[in-house]
Write a protein that holds these residues in place. Sequence first.
Motif, PDB file in Angstrom:
ATOM      1  N   PHE A 102       0.826  -1.207   0.000  1.00 18.68           N
ATOM      2  CA  PHE A 102       0.000   0.000   0.000  1.00 18.68           C
ATOM      3  C   PHE A 102       0.859   1.255   0.000  1.00 18.68           C
ATOM      4  CE2 PHE A 102      -2.117   3.469   2.236  1.00 18.68           C
ATOM      5  CZ  PHE A 102      -3.279   3.577   1.482  1.00 18.68           C
ATOM      6  N   ILE A 103       0.493   2.202  -0.863  1.00 17.13           N
ATOM      7  CA  ILE A 103       1.017   3.559  -0.765  1.00 17.13           C
ATOM      8  C   ILE A 103      -0.170   4.507  -0.901  1.00 17.13           C
ATOM      9  CG2 ILE A 103       3.272   2.918  -1.719  1.00 17.13           C
ATOM     10  CD1 ILE A 103       2.489   4.288  -4.319  1.00 17.13           C
ATOM     11  N   THR A 104      -0.032   5.697  -0.410  1.00 19.51           N
ATOM     12  CA  THR A 104      -1.141   6.648  -0.460  1.00 19.51           C
ATOM     13  C   THR A 104      -1.394   7.101  -1.901  1.00 19.51           C
ATOM     14  OG1 THR A 104       0.241   8.613  -0.187  1.00 19.51           O
ATOM     15  CG2 THR A 104      -0.497   7.477   1.834  1.00 19.51           C
ATOM     16  N   SER A 105      -2.585   7.586  -2.130  1.00 19.91           N
ATOM     17  CA  SER A 105      -2.928   8.095  -3.461  1.00 19.91           C
ATOM     18  C   SER A 105      -2.000   9.230  -3.866  1.00 19.91           C
ATOM     19  CB  SER A 105      -4.385   8.572  -3.488  1.00 19.91           C
ATOM     20  OG  SER A 105      -5.264   7.487  -3.271  1.00 19.91           O
ATOM     21  N   TYR A 106      -1.641  10.081  -2.886  1.00 22.96           N
ATOM     22  CA  TYR A 106      -0.728  11.194  -3.178  1.00 22.96           C
ATOM     23  C   TYR A 106       0.628  10.672  -3.639  1.00 22.96           C
ATOM     24  CZ  TYR A 106       2.247  15.261  -2.546  1.00 22.96           C
ATOM     25  OH  TYR A 106       3.155  16.281  -2.745  1.00 22.96           O
ATOM     26  N   GLU A 107       1.157   9.668  -2.928  1.00 25.93           N
ATOM     27  CA  GLU A 107       2.450   9.087  -3.307  1.00 25.93           C
ATOM     28  C   GLU A 107       2.371   8.428  -4.685  1.00 25.93           C
ATOM     29  OE1 GLU A 107       4.728   7.430   0.539  1.00 25.93           O
ATOM     30  OE2 GLU A 107       2.661   6.711   0.353  1.00 25.93           O
ATOM     31  N   ALA A 108       1.274   7.716  -4.932  1.00 27.37           N
ATOM     32  CA  ALA A 108       1.105   7.031  -6.215  1.00 27.37           C
ATOM     33  C   ALA A 108       1.028   8.030  -7.361  1.00 27.37           C
ATOM     34  CB  ALA A 108      -0.149   6.162  -6.177  1.00 27.37           C
ATOM     35  N   GLN A 109       0.241   9.091  -7.161  1.00 28.61           N
ATOM     36  CA  GLN A 109       0.095  10.120  -8.187  1.00 28.61           C
ATOM     37  C   GLN A 109       1.436  10.784  -8.476  1.00 28.61           C
ATOM     38  OE1 GLN A 109      -3.182  11.175  -9.401  1.00 28.61           O
ATOM     39  NE2 GLN A 109      -2.170  12.461 -10.934  1.00 28.61           N
ATOM     40  N   SER A 110       2.206  11.078  -7.424  1.00 29.96           N
ATOM     41  CA  SER A 110       3.509  11.719  -7.596  1.00 29.96           C
ATOM     42  C   SER A 110       4.473  10.805  -8.340  1.00 29.96           C
ATOM     43  CB  SER A 110       4.091  12.090  -6.232  1.00 29.96           C
ATOM     44  OG  SER A 110       3.279  13.039  -5.587  1.00 29.96           O
ATOM     45  N   ARG A 111       4.450   9.509  -8.025  1.00 28.04           N
ATOM     46  CA  ARG A 111       5.347   8.568  -8.680  1.00 28.04           C
ATOM     47  C   ARG A 111       5.022   8.454 -10.164  1.00 28.04           C
ATOM     48  NH1 ARG A 111       5.815   2.392  -6.719  1.00 28.04           N
ATOM     49  NH2 ARG A 111       6.448   3.412  -4.753  1.00 28.04           N
ATOM     50  N   ILE A 112       3.733   8.411 -10.489  1.00 29.48           N
ATOM     51  CA  ILE A 112       3.330   8.298 -11.898  1.00 29.48           C
ATOM     52  C   ILE A 112       3.700   9.561 -12.665  1.00 29.48           C
ATOM     53  CG2 ILE A 112       1.385   8.016 -13.477  1.00 29.48           C
ATOM     54  CD1 ILE A 112       0.020   6.337 -11.283  1.00 29.48           C
ATOM     55  N   ASN A 113       3.440  10.724 -12.057  1.00 28.79           N
ATOM     56  CA  ASN A 113       3.793  11.987 -12.715  1.00 28.79           C
ATOM     57  C   ASN A 113       5.290  12.081 -12.984  1.00 28.79           C
ATOM     58  OD1 ASN A 113       1.197  13.034 -12.890  1.00 28.79           O
ATOM     59  ND2 ASN A 113       1.291  13.962 -10.849  1.00 28.79           N
ATOM     60  N   ASP A 114       6.086  11.632 -12.023  1.00 25.06           N
ATOM     61  CA  ASP A 114       7.538  11.637 -12.212  1.00 25.06           C
ATOM     62  C   ASP A 114       7.940  10.651 -13.310  1.00 25.06           C
ATOM     63  OD1 ASP A 114      10.314  12.331 -11.281  1.00 25.06           O
ATOM     64  OD2 ASP A 114      10.345  10.178 -10.884  1.00 25.06           O
ATOM     65  N   PHE A 115       7.258   9.521 -13.357  1.00 26.27           N
ATOM     66  CA  PHE A 115       7.560   8.469 -14.328  1.00 26.27           C
ATOM     67  C   PHE A 115       7.362   8.953 -15.767  1.00 26.27           C
ATOM     68  CE2 PHE A 115       6.245   4.823 -16.919  1.00 26.27           C
ATOM     69  CZ  PHE A 115       7.218   3.879 -16.635  1.00 26.27           C
ATOM     70  N   ILE A 116       6.294   9.716 -16.001  1.00 27.26           N
ATOM     71  CA  ILE A 116       5.975  10.144 -17.368  1.00 27.26           C
ATOM     72  C   ILE A 116       6.541  11.519 -17.702  1.00 27.26           C
ATOM     73  CG2 ILE A 116       3.882   8.746 -17.488  1.00 27.26           C
ATOM     74  CD1 ILE A 116       2.245  11.232 -16.909  1.00 27.26           C
ATOM     75  N   SER A 117       7.236  12.135 -16.763  1.00 24.72           N
ATOM     76  CA  SER A 117       7.791  13.461 -17.036  1.00 24.72           C
ATOM     77  C   SER A 117       8.795  13.378 -18.186  1.00 24.72           C
ATOM     78  CB  SER A 117       8.480  14.021 -15.789  1.00 24.72           C
ATOM     79  OG  SER A 117       9.584  13.222 -15.423  1.00 24.72           O
ATOM     80  N   GLY A 118       8.741  14.357 -19.054  1.00 22.42           N
ATOM     81  CA  GLY A 118       9.638  14.374 -20.203  1.00 22.42           C
ATOM     82  C   GLY A 118       9.085  13.656 -21.415  1.00 22.42           C
ATOM     83  N   GLN A 119       7.950  12.967 -21.270  1.00 20.40           N
ATOM     84  CA  GLN A 119       7.321  12.282 -22.400  1.00 20.40           C
ATOM     85  C   GLN A 119       6.374  13.248 -23.119  1.00 20.40           C
ATOM     86  OE1 GLN A 119       7.564   9.146 -23.610  1.00 20.40           O
ATOM     87  NE2 GLN A 119       8.965   8.278 -22.110  1.00 20.40           N
ATOM     88  N   SER A 120       6.426  13.234 -24.437  1.00 28.51           N
ATOM     89  CA  SER A 120       5.551  14.126 -25.205  1.00 28.51           C
ATOM     90  C   SER A 120       4.152  13.537 -25.390  1.00 28.51           C
ATOM     91  CB  SER A 120       6.172  14.403 -26.580  1.00 28.51           C
ATOM     92  OG  SER A 120       6.366  13.196 -27.305  1.00 28.51           O
ATOM     93  N   PHE A 121       4.003  12.248 -25.178  1.00 30.85           N
ATOM     94  CA  PHE A 121       2.699  11.586 -25.347  1.00 30.85           C
ATOM     95  C   PHE A 121       1.733  12.101 -24.280  1.00 30.85           C
ATOM     96  CE2 PHE A 121      -0.254   8.017 -24.653  1.00 30.85           C
ATOM     97  CZ  PHE A 121      -0.707   7.822 -25.956  1.00 30.85           C
ATOM     98  N   ASP A 122       0.564  12.584 -24.720  1.00 33.07           N
ATOM     99  CA  ASP A 122      -0.359  13.178 -23.755  1.00 33.07           C
ATOM    100  C   ASP A 122      -1.761  12.577 -23.798  1.00 33.07           C
ATOM    101  OD1 ASP A 122      -1.253  14.159 -26.157  1.00 33.07           O
ATOM    102  OD2 ASP A 122      -0.975  16.270 -25.652  1.00 33.07           O
TER     103      ASP A 122
END
Length: 274
Positions: free
Chosen positions: A191-211
Amino acid sequence: MNRILVPTDFSEQAENALKVAAMLARKFNAEIYLLHMMEIPMQQIDPINAHSDVPEALFFMRLAHKKFEDLMESDYLQDITVYETVKADITFNEIKEACNEYDIDMIVMGSHGTSGLMEMFVGSNAEKVVRTSDVPVLVIKNEHKSFNINHFVFASDFKNDNRETYKQAVKLAEGFGAKIHLLMVNTANKFITSYEAQSRINDFISGQSFDNYTINIHNDVTIEQGILNFSKDIDADLIGISTHGRQGIAHFLNGSISEDLVNHAKRPVITFKI
């Protein structure tokens, strides 16, 4: 995508995969390499070591070739370049070697999955290919009159070792004009919090042009069940997941979510090797 490998035992499941491969070949102007899976030891077709088994081995090779010729008459293969290749005494490592030999971009194969004791001790052919393949493996369970991807679930823990596999998923999504649904499944054990999960995903896709994507955090009993339930809820056309390709005792102890999905999912699954 230029070259697609389709392993076949001429079963209904294998033909379902070949039909999808044909649709992909038309869409991406690709060639198909149809690999006959035959369990005939090479020494049985060696004329130098002629013995009573040689005629039987040659008979099965000719039969495979005849089935290939019959397949080539199918409407769905017209105007597609299809190469016939036969591997005797084939193993799943030889499928990997065939990918290297022919510079294959994707494997498309059929599966009916396994369950219970058969899954525990044997597994499915598709599962074994997923475990050894270095190229993406698209597993088809059912016949598809058309193969269009509009909603593509990419399930991940969104750690850095998945970045390259996500790039492959994006390339496929762009080819179909599909929306990717980024999915992290939360379980009680991981388990991780929704905030942590959202932050991890945002960091993961940063720099990608696909939107063309959505971000989704789903709670469930197991990761596999969460992926299946979410995919059902949005009526996904395809599930994508990364695999480490564990083998031996590590695979037995740790298991593999990707291989479980290959066995249990009712919809197409594509795996990307980390």
